[in-house]
Enzyme design. Structure first.
Site, PDB file in Angstrom:
ATOM      1  CG  HIS A  28      -1.785  -1.061   1.437  1.00 41.17           C
ATOM      2  ND1 HIS A  28      -1.672  -2.129   2.466  1.00 41.17           N
ATOM      3  CD2 HIS A  28      -2.969  -1.326   0.674  1.00 41.17           C
ATOM      4  CE1 HIS A  28      -2.784  -2.736   2.298  1.00 41.17           C
ATOM      5  NE2 HIS A  28      -3.511  -2.418   1.246  1.00 41.17           N
ATOM      6  CD  GLN A  37      -9.075  -5.003  -6.342  1.00 44.57           C
ATOM      7  OE1 GLN A  37      -9.868  -5.574  -5.373  1.00 44.57           O
ATOM      8  NE2 GLN A  37      -7.941  -4.304  -5.740  1.00 44.57           N
TER       9      GLN A  37
HETATM   10  O1  PAF Z   1      -8.039  -4.063  -2.803  1.00 41.81           O
HETATM   11  C1  PAF Z   1      -8.516  -3.643  -1.921  1.00 41.81           C
HETATM   12  O2  PAF Z   1      -8.156  -3.586  -0.785  1.00 41.81           O
HETATM   13  C2  PAF Z   1     -10.019  -3.595  -2.156  1.00 41.81           C
HETATM   14  O3  PAF Z   1     -10.625  -4.575  -2.871  1.00 41.81           O
HETATM   15  C3  PAF Z   1     -10.586  -2.051  -2.586  1.00 41.81           C
HETATM   16  C4  PAF Z   1     -10.242  -2.038  -3.921  1.00 41.81           C
HETATM   17  C5  PAF Z   1     -10.035  -1.029  -1.507  1.00 41.81           C
HETATM   18  C6  PAF Z   1     -12.125  -2.175  -2.746  1.00 41.81           C
HETATM   19  O4  PAF Z   1     -12.629  -2.525  -1.446  1.00 41.81           O
END
Ligand code: PAF
Length: 297
Positions: free
Chosen positions: A37, A154
Site C-alpha cells: 500500500h 481486480q
Molecule cells: O484491494 C482492496 O483493498 C479492495 O478490494 C478495494 C479496492 C479497496 C475495494 O474495497
C-alpha cells in the site's frame, strides 16, 4: 494529514482543492496497510498535488463464510503509515456512512471478467469491489487512482468499469511488492503463523518456476499448471485451489500462451487463502515481461 469519516466533509475539502486547480491522486484500501500500500501512496505522492487514501473494509465483497469480521483492522497504525507515505487526506468511513440504508439495491453487474479466476471461487466478489470503487470514485473525484498488480484481476476489472462507465480517471497499476523469499505482501499474511508463513513462500516459487518454463518454451496452460502442481507436491501443507493462464485485459482463460498473459491462482495454507500472479510472456509475441516486481523494505 487530515482524517475525514463523512463523505460530505471529504467532498467539501476536495472541492476546495479542485477549485485551485490541484491534481488529486487516490489510493483505495481496506487498511491493515503494508509496504505494498505504501508503494501506491508514494507513487500517488510523486504524481499529484493532493493524495487521498481510503480505509474501508467493504462488507459487499465478502462472502457469507469469509473473514469480514476478523479482517485485520488497525486504524491508528494505518494513519501513521499513511501520513509517513505522504497522504494528505485519509477517508475512513464506517459501514453506516457508506451504506446508510444497511443494504444496497444497486450494484455494478460485471460480465465474464467478474466470473473467471477469482470470480469463480468468490461469487459476487468483483461486483462488490466494483460497486464500492464506483461509490468511492464519486466521493473522491481524482485524476489518478492507484491499484496493485498483486490483485491483477481486480486491476483489470477497475480498468474495465472505468472504460465502460466513462469514469474520468486514469487507472495506474503498480508493481507487486514481495518479501525476500518471494511472498507477495498482503494484509491477510497477518493470519499466518511462523510455520505457515514458511510454507506460504512455496506458492510464489511455483509460479516463478512456471514463468521460467514459459520463457523456456512451454506454451500451453496445461503444461504451466503441471509445472506449478509438480512444484507444490513437495509442500503438502499448501493446498492449491486453482492456477490458470488469463488474458491480461479481459481475464478470459487461455489454453495457449501467445504474447503476454497472467498466470494467477489461489492456494490455502491452513485456513489462510493466498492469491498471487505473475506475468508470463511466450516466445511468440512479446519477449520481455512488462509486469515489474519490487522487493519489500
Ligand atoms: O484491494 C482492496 O483493498 C479492495 O478490494 C478495494 C479496492 C479497496 C475495494 O474495497
Amino acid at each position: 494529514m487530515e482524517t475525514h469519516i463523512t463523505k460530505r466533509a471529504l467532498a467539501a475539502h476536495l472541492a476546495g482543492e479542485r477549485r485551485q486547480g490541484r491534481t488529486v491522486g487516490f489510493v483505495p484500501t481496506m487498511g491493515a496497510l503494508h509496504e505494498g500500500h505504501v508503494s501506491l501512496m508514494r507513487r500517488a505522492r510523486a504524481e499529484n498535488d493532493v493524495v487521498v487514501a481510503s480505509i474501508f473494509v467493504n462488507p459487499l465483497q465478502f462472502g457469507p463464510t469469509e473473514d469480514f469480521t476478523r479482517y485485520p483492522r488497525d486504524l491508528e497504525g494505518d494513519a501513521h503509515r499513511a501520513a509517513e507515505a505522504g497522504v494528505d487526506l485519509l477517508f475512513s468511513p464506517g459501514v453506516e456512512e457508506m451504506y446508510p440504508a444497511g443494504t444496497i439495491a444497486t450494484r455494478v453487474e460485471l460480465g465474464p471478467i467478474g466470473e473467471t479466476g477469482e470470480g469463480r471461487w468468490r461469487p459476487g466478489f468483483f461486483s462488490g469491489v466494483a460497486t464500492v470503487c464506483l461509490k468511492l470514485f464519486h466521493v473522491v473525484p481524482a485524476d489518478r487512482v492507484y491499484f496493485g498488480q498483486k490483485d491483477a484481476q481486480q486491476l483489470a476489472v477497475i480498468r474495465r468499469i472505468v472504460a465502460d462507465l466513462d469514469i474520468p480517471v486514469d487507472v495506474v497499476g503498480c508493481p507487486t511488492v514481495r518479501e525476500p523469499d518471494g511472498l507477495a505482501l498482503s494484509s491477510r499474511n497477518a493470519y499466518l503463523d511462523p510455520q505457515a508463513r514458511r510454507t506460504a513462500s512455496a506458492f510464489p516459487r511455483a509460479l516463478f518456476a512456471a514463468r521460467d518454463a514459459v520463457a523456456a518454451g512451454e506454451g500451453s496452460a496445461a503444461g504451466v499448471r503441471w509445472v506449478v502442481e509438480a512444484h507444490l507436491e513437495r509442500e503438502p501443507a499448501l493446498r492449491l485451489q486453482y492456477v490458470d493462464v488469463f488474458d491480461p485485459v479481459s481475464f478470459a482463460p487461455r489454453e495457449r500462451i501467445e504474447g503476454r498473459a497472467i498466470l494467477a491462482g489461489a492456494a490455502f495454507v491452513g485456513g489462510t487463502r493466498l492469491i498471487d500472479n505473475v506475468e508470463v510472456a511466450s516466445q511468440i509475441g512479446s519477449h520481455v515481461p512488462e509486469q515489474k516486481e519490487m522487493a519489500a523494505g
